[in-house]
Write an enzyme that holds these catalytic residues in place. Sequence first.
Site, PDB file in Angstrom:
ATOM      1  N   HIS A   1      -7.432   1.013  -6.353  1.00  0.00           N
ATOM      2  CA  HIS A   1      -7.568   0.102  -5.211  1.00  0.00           C
ATOM      3  C   HIS A   1      -8.225  -1.193  -5.712  1.00  0.00           C
ATOM      4  O   HIS A   1      -9.371  -1.499  -5.393  1.00  0.00           O
ATOM      5  CB  HIS A   1      -8.426   0.786  -4.140  1.00  0.00           C
ATOM      6  CG  HIS A   1      -8.350   0.159  -2.778  1.00  0.00           C
ATOM      7  ND1 HIS A   1      -7.592  -0.957  -2.507  1.00  0.00           N
ATOM      8  CD2 HIS A   1      -8.956   0.499  -1.598  1.00  0.00           C
ATOM      9  CE1 HIS A   1      -7.724  -1.264  -1.221  1.00  0.00           C
ATOM     10  NE2 HIS A   1      -8.550  -0.405  -0.655  1.00  0.00           N
TER      11      HIS A   1
ATOM     12  N   ASP B   1     -17.770   6.792  -0.475  1.00  0.00           N
ATOM     13  CA  ASP B   1     -16.429   6.717   0.126  1.00  0.00           C
ATOM     14  C   ASP B   1     -16.185   8.034   0.855  1.00  0.00           C
ATOM     15  O   ASP B   1     -16.913   9.013   0.628  1.00  0.00           O
ATOM     16  CB  ASP B   1     -15.379   6.486  -0.989  1.00  0.00           C
ATOM     17  CG  ASP B   1     -13.979   6.187  -0.436  1.00  0.00           C
ATOM     18  OD1 ASP B   1     -13.839   5.994   0.788  1.00  0.00           O
ATOM     19  OD2 ASP B   1     -13.031   6.162  -1.243  1.00  0.00           O
TER      20      ASP B   1
ATOM     21  N   CYS C   1     -16.533   1.403   1.091  1.00  0.00           N
ATOM     22  CA  CYS C   1     -15.312   0.609   1.297  1.00  0.00           C
ATOM     23  C   CYS C   1     -14.782   0.713   2.725  1.00  0.00           C
ATOM     24  O   CYS C   1     -13.941  -0.096   3.121  1.00  0.00           O
ATOM     25  CB  CYS C   1     -14.260   1.023   0.279  1.00  0.00           C
ATOM     26  SG  CYS C   1     -14.010   2.791   0.177  1.00  0.00           S
TER      27      CYS C   1
ATOM     28  N   ARG D   1     -13.171  -8.737   1.483  1.00  0.00           N
ATOM     29  CA  ARG D   1     -11.786  -8.382   1.172  1.00  0.00           C
ATOM     30  C   ARG D   1     -10.914  -9.621   1.319  1.00  0.00           C
ATOM     31  O   ARG D   1     -10.082  -9.920   0.456  1.00  0.00           O
ATOM     32  CB  ARG D   1     -11.287  -7.273   2.130  1.00  0.00           C
ATOM     33  CG  ARG D   1     -11.862  -5.886   1.882  1.00  0.00           C
ATOM     34  CD  ARG D   1     -11.417  -5.309   0.553  1.00  0.00           C
ATOM     35  NE  ARG D   1      -9.976  -5.236   0.431  1.00  0.00           N
ATOM     36  CZ  ARG D   1      -9.209  -4.262   0.922  1.00  0.00           C
ATOM     37  NH1 ARG D   1      -9.762  -3.244   1.540  1.00  0.00           N
ATOM     38  NH2 ARG D   1      -7.902  -4.274   0.760  1.00  0.00           N
TER      39      ARG D   1
ATOM     40  N   GLN E   1     -10.007  -3.885  -3.414  1.00  0.00           N
ATOM     41  CA  GLN E   1     -11.302  -3.440  -2.895  1.00  0.00           C
ATOM     42  C   GLN E   1     -12.409  -3.744  -3.899  1.00  0.00           C
ATOM     43  O   GLN E   1     -13.474  -4.260  -3.555  1.00  0.00           O
ATOM     44  CB  GLN E   1     -11.254  -1.928  -2.608  1.00  0.00           C
ATOM     45  CG  GLN E   1     -12.547  -1.368  -2.073  1.00  0.00           C
ATOM     46  CD  GLN E   1     -12.885  -1.895  -0.686  1.00  0.00           C
ATOM     47  OE1 GLN E   1     -12.097  -1.749   0.230  1.00  0.00           O
ATOM     48  NE2 GLN E   1     -14.055  -2.512  -0.526  1.00  0.00           N
TER      49      GLN E   1
ATOM     50  N   ARG F   1       0.881  -1.179   0.000  1.00  0.00           N
ATOM     51  CA  ARG F   1       0.000   0.000   0.000  1.00  0.00           C
ATOM     52  C   ARG F   1       0.910   1.217   0.000  1.00  0.00           C
ATOM     53  O   ARG F   1       1.677   1.426   0.949  1.00  0.00           O
ATOM     54  CB  ARG F   1      -0.905  -0.007   1.235  1.00  0.00           C
ATOM     55  CG  ARG F   1      -1.561   1.340   1.491  1.00  0.00           C
ATOM     56  CD  ARG F   1      -2.654   1.291   2.510  1.00  0.00           C
ATOM     57  NE  ARG F   1      -3.816   0.612   1.967  1.00  0.00           N
ATOM     58  CZ  ARG F   1      -5.026   0.666   2.506  1.00  0.00           C
ATOM     59  NH1 ARG F   1      -5.225   1.361   3.609  1.00  0.00           N
ATOM     60  NH2 ARG F   1      -6.028   0.025   1.951  1.00  0.00           N
TER      61      ARG F   1
HETATM   62  N1  LIG Z   1     -11.089  -0.162   2.575  1.00  0.00           N
HETATM   63  C1  LIG Z   1      -9.803  -0.217   2.995  1.00  0.00           C
HETATM   64  O1  LIG Z   1      -8.858  -0.325   2.204  1.00  0.00           O
HETATM   65  O2  LIG Z   1      -9.671  -0.181   4.344  1.00  0.00           O
HETATM   66  P1  LIG Z   1      -8.299   0.033   5.148  1.00  0.00           P
HETATM   67  O3  LIG Z   1      -7.801   1.423   4.780  1.00  0.00           O
HETATM   68  O4  LIG Z   1      -8.665  -0.081   6.604  1.00  0.00           O
HETATM   69  O5  LIG Z   1      -7.328  -1.007   4.714  1.00  0.00           O
END
Ligand SMILES: NC(=O)OP(=O)(O)O
Length: 261
Positions: A87, A179, A219, A247, A90, A60
Amino acid sequence: MSMIFAKPSMRTRVSFETGFSLLGGHAIYLGPDDIQMGKREETRDAARVLCRYNDIIMARVFGHQDILDLAKFATVPVINGLTDYNHPCQIMADALTIIEHVGRLEGTKVVYVGDGNNIVHSWLLMASVIPFHFVCACPKGFEPDKETVEKARKAGISKIEITNDPKEVVQGADVVYSDVWASMGQKEEAAYRKQAFQGFQVDEFLMKLAGPKAYFMHCLPAERGVEVTEGVIEAPYSIVFPQAENRMHAQNAIMLHALGL
Ligand SMILES: NC(=O)OP(=O)(O)O
């Protein structure tokens, strides 16, 4: 698996770590201070070292180029756990959730309300390969990346709409998706964004306009009372927690596929 996190996370970290353990693997968490990619260590060096210890890398990061560089220089699969651009894990979990609740993704209408951000880019890329109707309703100036919109439209598979009025487009939605208005790295813009996003909150009125078959998705993490009301996120039509659970299931499939298992 090494898990590189340049940004905070709950779902991504725990779902990957738990999921990989369930598959029989061992995941190592590398937080923002461990590698300091681009500062303490060049991304290409991190990639070439980690792949000598681990069979797979998940990362990430902020800049999308970092994930591309990791993939270019590592000799093991690299999974994108979110960048400023997209992403994908997701959206794979979201697709699975829609299939479970609606019965299919093909032919559904997904109406995203809010910032034209990395989630929207991944929805657009999904719409380039699976046929459905994707609508992004965002304030003027917060539209998704033009090239990604063009790519999705050029694919000629899905109906793509980008609009500035959620009320005009929400009717008949299978899913209304929201979001946060200020993502990681934009928190200093939160007050300005709250003003700019007036009229883009998913509330009970918007869900009523969407119609009786509409599910609500987000998300997470969510800011109740900002991009979504408490009443909507806690309603029976809200599927945000099965969405979060998925997820792990979607990523387990991605990891098995990437490892050729
Ligand atoms: N939706 C998501 O990626 O959550 P986090 O930021 O908690 O990983």
